[in-house]
Design an enzyme around this catalytic site. Structure first.
Site: not given
Length: 145
Positions: A46-48, A53
């Protein structure tokens, strides 16, 4: 110090164990740890999406874990029965993004240790370039029941 020795000291486990190896140690003064960042880290989902990252707060957590190992090894047997807790993060700066495939070199150095409170300066590098820095404070306390 390898991962098996680290896991005897830190209570953290997957997916929150952020230190793979300790490569330099001066108990109570200075410690250097490594974190191999892989695409398999759950936070990358989820990041990203499409542009993974490593979250800066997790780099700071890696610093705290390296500092926790250093403080533990400098502590007496009674303190070693306790768990370390974060108290403060100051002057955090995120200077370079960390991507899958990077290796973090995490360096922490004691600023002071008084009355059970540890203050450390932490820096995380990728390929010799400063990625993140922060000052951290922590203490040892009884484990929650």
């Amino acid at each position: 110090m390898d991962i098996n020795e680290i896991m005897k000291i830190l209570p953290h486990r997957f997916p929150f164990l952020m230190v793979d190896r300790i490569v330099e140690m001066e108990p109570g003064k200075r410690c250097v740890g490594l974190k191999n960042v892989t695409i398999n880290e759950p936070f990358f989902q989820g990041h990203f999406p499409g542009h993974p990252v490593m979250p800066g707060v997790l780099i700071v957590e890696a610093m705290a874990q390296v500092a926790g190992i250093m403080a533990y090894l400098a502590s007496d047997d009674e303190t070693r029965k306790k768990v370390s807790y974060f108290m403060a993060i100051d002057n955090a700066k995120f200077r370079k993004p960390v991507f899958p495939g990077d290796q973090l070199r995490i360096e922490v150095e004691t600023i002071f240790s008084r009355r059970g409170i540890w203050s450390v300066a932490g820096k995380a590098y990728v390929d010799g370039v400063l990625a993140t820095e922060a000052e951290l404070k922590a203490t040892f306390a009884e484990k929650a029941k």
